[in-house]
Design a protein around this motif. Structure first.
Motif, PDB file in Angstrom:
ATOM      1  N   HIS A  10       9.415  -1.791  16.898  1.00  0.00           N
ATOM      2  CA  HIS A  10       8.846  -2.558  15.781  1.00  0.00           C
ATOM      3  C   HIS A  10       9.688  -2.410  14.524  1.00  0.00           C
ATOM      4  CE1 HIS A  10       6.297  -3.957  12.577  1.00  0.00           C
ATOM      5  NE2 HIS A  10       6.247  -2.736  12.067  1.00  0.00           N
ATOM      6  N   PHE A  11      10.049  -1.190  14.171  1.00  0.00           N
ATOM      7  CA  PHE A  11      10.816  -0.985  12.939  1.00  0.00           C
ATOM      8  C   PHE A  11      12.243  -1.513  13.058  1.00  0.00           C
ATOM      9  CE2 PHE A  11       7.255   1.805  12.208  1.00  0.00           C
ATOM     10  CZ  PHE A  11       7.022   1.624  10.852  1.00  0.00           C
ATOM     11  N   TYR A  12      12.741  -1.571  14.287  1.00  0.00           N
ATOM     12  CA  TYR A  12      14.039  -2.222  14.506  1.00  0.00           C
ATOM     13  C   TYR A  12      13.892  -3.735  14.379  1.00  0.00           C
ATOM     14  CZ  TYR A  12      17.772  -4.394  17.245  1.00  0.00           C
ATOM     15  OH  TYR A  12      18.783  -5.214  17.674  1.00  0.00           O
ATOM     16  N   ARG A  13      12.852  -4.266  14.997  1.00  0.00           N
ATOM     17  CA  ARG A  13      12.641  -5.715  14.975  1.00  0.00           C
ATOM     18  C   ARG A  13      12.421  -6.234  13.556  1.00  0.00           C
ATOM     19  NH1 ARG A  13      10.507  -9.134  19.102  1.00  0.00           N
ATOM     20  NH2 ARG A  13       9.838 -11.123  18.237  1.00  0.00           N
ATOM     21  N   ASP A  14      11.721  -5.452  12.740  1.00  0.00           N
ATOM     22  CA  ASP A  14      11.439  -5.880  11.368  1.00  0.00           C
ATOM     23  C   ASP A  14      12.549  -5.518  10.388  1.00  0.00           C
ATOM     24  OD1 ASP A  14       9.084  -6.944  12.263  1.00  0.00           O
ATOM     25  OD2 ASP A  14       7.832  -5.987  10.754  1.00  0.00           O
ATOM     26  N   PRO A  47       9.191  16.413  10.821  1.00  0.00           N
ATOM     27  CA  PRO A  47       8.781  15.802  12.088  1.00  0.00           C
ATOM     28  C   PRO A  47       9.703  16.210  13.228  1.00  0.00           C
ATOM     29  CG  PRO A  47       9.834  14.176  10.665  1.00  0.00           C
ATOM     30  CD  PRO A  47       9.650  15.409   9.854  1.00  0.00           C
ATOM     31  N   THR A  48       9.089  16.567  14.367  1.00  0.00           N
ATOM     32  CA  THR A  48       9.863  16.950  15.542  1.00  0.00           C
ATOM     33  C   THR A  48      10.096  15.774  16.477  1.00  0.00           C
ATOM     34  OG1 THR A  48       7.809  17.607  16.657  1.00  0.00           O
ATOM     35  CG2 THR A  48       9.025  19.322  15.462  1.00  0.00           C
ATOM     36  N   LEU A  52       0.844  -1.200   0.000  1.00  0.00           N
ATOM     37  CA  LEU A  52       0.000   0.000   0.000  1.00  0.00           C
ATOM     38  C   LEU A  52       0.878   1.249   0.000  1.00  0.00           C
ATOM     39  CD1 LEU A  52      -2.732  -1.003   2.608  1.00  0.00           C
ATOM     40  CD2 LEU A  52      -2.795  -1.230   0.128  1.00  0.00           C
ATOM     41  N   PRO A  53       0.405   2.333  -0.583  1.00  0.00           N
ATOM     42  CA  PRO A  53       1.202   3.572  -0.618  1.00  0.00           C
ATOM     43  C   PRO A  53       1.292   4.201   0.764  1.00  0.00           C
ATOM     44  CG  PRO A  53      -0.988   3.967  -1.494  1.00  0.00           C
ATOM     45  CD  PRO A  53      -0.891   2.479  -1.275  1.00  0.00           C
ATOM     46  N   GLN A  54       2.321   4.979   0.989  1.00  0.00           N
ATOM     47  CA  GLN A  54       2.520   5.672   2.247  1.00  0.00           C
ATOM     48  C   GLN A  54       1.483   6.781   2.414  1.00  0.00           C
ATOM     49  OE1 GLN A  54       6.197   7.965   2.725  1.00  0.00           O
ATOM     50  NE2 GLN A  54       6.557   6.872   4.639  1.00  0.00           N
ATOM     51  N   GLN A  55       0.885   6.846   3.615  1.00  0.00           N
ATOM     52  CA  GLN A  55      -0.095   7.881   3.907  1.00  0.00           C
ATOM     53  C   GLN A  55       0.633   9.159   4.325  1.00  0.00           C
ATOM     54  OE1 GLN A  55      -3.585   7.132   3.625  1.00  0.00           O
ATOM     55  NE2 GLN A  55      -2.633   5.385   2.611  1.00  0.00           N
ATOM     56  N   LYS A  56       0.344  10.279   3.671  1.00  0.00           N
ATOM     57  CA  LYS A  56       1.046  11.526   3.972  1.00  0.00           C
ATOM     58  C   LYS A  56       0.029  12.612   4.305  1.00  0.00           C
ATOM     59  CE  LYS A  56       4.938  10.431   0.931  1.00  0.00           C
ATOM     60  NZ  LYS A  56       5.771  10.851  -0.217  1.00  0.00           N
ATOM     61  N   HIS A  57      -0.315  12.666   5.587  1.00  0.00           N
ATOM     62  CA  HIS A  57      -1.288  13.653   6.049  1.00  0.00           C
ATOM     63  C   HIS A  57      -0.637  14.770   6.851  1.00  0.00           C
ATOM     64  CE1 HIS A  57      -5.208  11.146   5.610  1.00  0.00           C
ATOM     65  NE2 HIS A  57      -4.392  10.995   4.589  1.00  0.00           N
ATOM     66  N   ARG A  58       0.578  14.538   7.307  1.00  0.00           N
ATOM     67  CA  ARG A  58       1.263  15.569   8.092  1.00  0.00           C
ATOM     68  C   ARG A  58       2.096  16.462   7.182  1.00  0.00           C
ATOM     69  NH1 ARG A  58       2.204  15.256  13.607  1.00  0.00           N
ATOM     70  NH2 ARG A  58       0.991  13.667  14.677  1.00  0.00           N
ATOM     71  N   ARG A  59       2.317  17.670   7.637  1.00  0.00           N
ATOM     72  CA  ARG A  59       3.133  18.615   6.882  1.00  0.00           C
ATOM     73  C   ARG A  59       4.282  19.090   7.757  1.00  0.00           C
ATOM     74  NH1 ARG A  59      -1.389  22.534   3.946  1.00  0.00           N
ATOM     75  NH2 ARG A  59      -2.402  20.889   2.704  1.00  0.00           N
ATOM     76  N   GLY A  60       5.359  19.476   7.106  1.00  0.00           N
ATOM     77  CA  GLY A  60       6.504  19.988   7.833  1.00  0.00           C
ATOM     78  C   GLY A  60       7.428  18.880   8.292  1.00  0.00           C
ATOM     79  N   THR A  82       9.890   7.441   9.564  1.00  0.00           N
ATOM     80  CA  THR A  82       9.032   7.974   8.499  1.00  0.00           C
ATOM     81  C   THR A  82       9.324   7.393   7.108  1.00  0.00           C
ATOM     82  OG1 THR A  82       8.554  10.037   9.655  1.00  0.00           O
ATOM     83  CG2 THR A  82       8.378  10.075   7.251  1.00  0.00           C
ATOM     84  N   PRO A  83      10.585   7.191   6.739  1.00  0.00           N
ATOM     85  CA  PRO A  83      10.839   6.647   5.392  1.00  0.00           C
ATOM     86  C   PRO A  83      10.285   5.242   5.176  1.00  0.00           C
ATOM     87  CG  PRO A  83      12.827   7.652   6.300  1.00  0.00           C
ATOM     88  CD  PRO A  83      11.838   7.572   7.417  1.00  0.00           C
ATOM     89  N   TYR A  84       9.995   4.520   6.252  1.00  0.00           N
ATOM     90  CA  TYR A  84       9.569   3.116   6.126  1.00  0.00           C
ATOM     91  C   TYR A  84       8.118   2.905   6.549  1.00  0.00           C
ATOM     92  CZ  TYR A  84      14.605   3.328   6.832  1.00  0.00           C
ATOM     93  OH  TYR A  84      15.921   3.690   6.770  1.00  0.00           O
ATOM     94  N   CYS A  85       7.446   3.940   7.008  1.00  0.00           N
ATOM     95  CA  CYS A  85       6.143   3.799   7.654  1.00  0.00           C
ATOM     96  C   CYS A  85       5.010   4.157   6.700  1.00  0.00           C
ATOM     97  CB  CYS A  85       6.096   4.703   8.889  1.00  0.00           C
ATOM     98  SG  CYS A  85       4.671   4.435   9.939  1.00  0.00           S
TER      99      CYS A  85
END
Length: 495
Positions: free
Chosen positions: A452-456, A420-421, A410-418, A429-432
């Motif tokens: 999770h992203f480390y484990r995977d 990330p803090t 599925l494509p990455q969902q991009k609802h946030r702008r700016g 973010t590049p993998y989510c």
């Protein structure tokens, strides 16, 4: 001449210890099976953490069927400790990389309730694969479930005492207000004095069976709400008994195990034996929305208790049947069943105490090694396991949706702008797929998302360690600030 023999015997003893291994003990004292420290790591070195490898020759494999079962359907009942159980199943599915049915949208776990067990309401499994685990609120449909789940699926549910169930639902869903009984001193007693009078205000009609006031456990398990009229107060006794027993026998036929909320740990041990799982598969943190799982016995006059039995006749028959069934199963269990239950309760408490603060592992706290026993292999309680135990059901759904989204490309969902803090967002973010969604990000603690992203395998160990140290440092700063504010407030009150 004697000295060479002494050295020879000493060498043989050392070799024997090397091959057999020495017992490794945690603070719990029980029957310990010989194992290396920790349990034969050479045997498990290629197995991911939190996995449960079961060998046919091992002594703890005294379970039904003789081999591990990984497919389970749990049509989730309301107010029975179900969220805690769903978290257990979610953790098991996550560590085994099994396919879980995920509702659409996954941000609403009850999306399929009551009668939405159809493809448009859930995400499909990965290509050329089947579902392994179902664990959501839905009215059980014995025709639909076999169309979704494979033939070797085990069916499990949980029920509880009907009067305690009413009390729990009454409090959680604010029935005092919905039934317009806010001015009553004892609203449940007022309701039971004439349940038919008040029940029509509870939101039945097109919302069936959302109102949990009459035979609600049975209705969740597929009892037709329209049949409540045939089994309620003043109905024909013979017809009522016939309808009730037919339904109870259907549930008995369809389900491999019906757990009782009043005997939660005892039921989990039976589940472990049914599925050939290990002890670490069933340890748990109690869900935050479980206020009092067992419930206090409601103090009501005997005539009102009898009224409730007549009002929810099917629920009482269901509970009585499976209460007897559970105890027959317990009494026929071998391998010191009660010893295993006691050990499980003690172990669960000890692990929960050890996992209060996952950040403590980043400060040098050593993992907790659990011995092998007659009931299962040993395992290590480390930061990874503690995070999984503490992960709540909503977070599990977010992470499972991430995995499903990856498998379906599925494509990455991009609802946030700016930019990330959040330090975790900057890393993952590049993998989510769903992290950018505000609802998605709030489902998990930062450490859960990071681990999770480390484990995977999406981020390196170096990045994981550096970011987790930063998160734990920030967490301790916030905890310290909260404590200081609390002390100042306490001091001002004393002044």
């Amino acid at each position: 001449m004697r000295q060479p023999y002494v050295y020879f015997i000493f060498l043989l003893v050392m070799l024997g210890l090397l091959f057999v291994g020495t017992p490794h003990f945690s603070r719990l004292h029980t029957d310990v099976i010989n194992s290396k420290t920790p349990l034969a790591r050479s045997m498990w070195k290629n197995v991911p953490r939190m996995s449960s490898v079961v060998e046919p020759s091992l002594p703890w494999l005294e379970c039904e069927g003789g081999r591990e079962r990984k497919r389970l359907a749990y049509p989730k009942n309301h107010k029975v400790g179900g969220t805690t159980f769903s978290s257990i199943l979610s953790r098991y599915a996550y560590t085994k990389r099994l396919n879980v049915v995920i509702p659409k949208p996954w941000t609403t776990a009850s999306r399929m309730y009551p009668y939405r067990l159809y493809p448009k309401y859930y995400m499909p499994p990965p290509p050329n694969q089947t579902f392994d685990i179902f664990l959501h609120h839905v009215v059980y449909n014995r025709k639909r479930f076999p169309q979704i789940m494979p033939k070797d699926t085990a069916y499990v549910t949980i029920i509880r005492k009907p009067l305690n169930h009413l009390k729990s639902a009454w409090s959680f869903y604010h029935y005092k207000k919905r039934l317009r009984l806010s001015k009553s001193k004892n609203p449940i007693a007022t309701f039971l004095a004439d349940p038919a009078k008040y029940d029509h205000n509870c939101g039945h009609g097109i919302h069936l069976p959302v109102c949990f006031t009459q035979n609600s456990i049975s209705v969740d398990l597929g009892f037709p709400p329209s049949d409540n009229k045939k089994v309620t107060l003043g109905s024909d006794p013979d017809r009522r008994e016939e309808i009730t027993q037919k339904f109870v026998q259907t549930i008995d036929q369809d389900f491999d195990l019906v757990m009782l909320a009043e005997y939660y740990d005892e039921s989990l041990v039976l589940l472990k034996r049914l599925m050939c799982w290990t002890m670490q598969d069933i340890v748990y943190f109690k869900s935050s929305n479980v206020r009092n799982r067992h419930g206090e016995e409601i103090q009501l006059p005997s005539e009102l208790r009898q009224t409730h039995k007549d009002w929810s006749y099917v629920d009482y028959a269901l509970y009585d049947h499976f209460n007897r069934s559970l105890w027959r199963r317990i009494n026929s269990s071998g391998n010191d069943y009660w010893g295993e239950v006691k050990y499980f309760k003690e172990l669960n408490k000890e692990i929960l105490h050890h996992c209060q603060d996952p950040c403590s592992f980043h400060k040098g706290k050593p993992p907790f090694e659990v011995n092998s026993t007659r009931w299962g292999p040993g395992f290590t309680v480390d930061s990874d396991m503690c995070l999984l135990l503490r992960r709540d059901f909503s977070c599990h759904m977010f992470i499972q949706a991430e995995r499903v989204g990856k498998s379906l490309r599925l494509p990455q969902q991009k609802h946030r702008r700016g930019k990330p803090t959040n330090p975790v967002m900057a890393v993952v973010t590049p993998y989510c797929i769903y992290c950018a969604l505000r609802k998605g990000l709030r489902k998990c603690e930062n450490l859960d998302t990071l681990s999770h992203f480390y484990r995977d395998g999406y981020i390196s160990e170096e990045v994981y360690q550096e970011t987790s140290q930063q998160l734990c440092g920030n967490h301790q700063t916030k905890v310290g600030n909260r404590r200081r504010r609390k002390k100042r407030r306490s001091y001002r009150k004393k002044m």
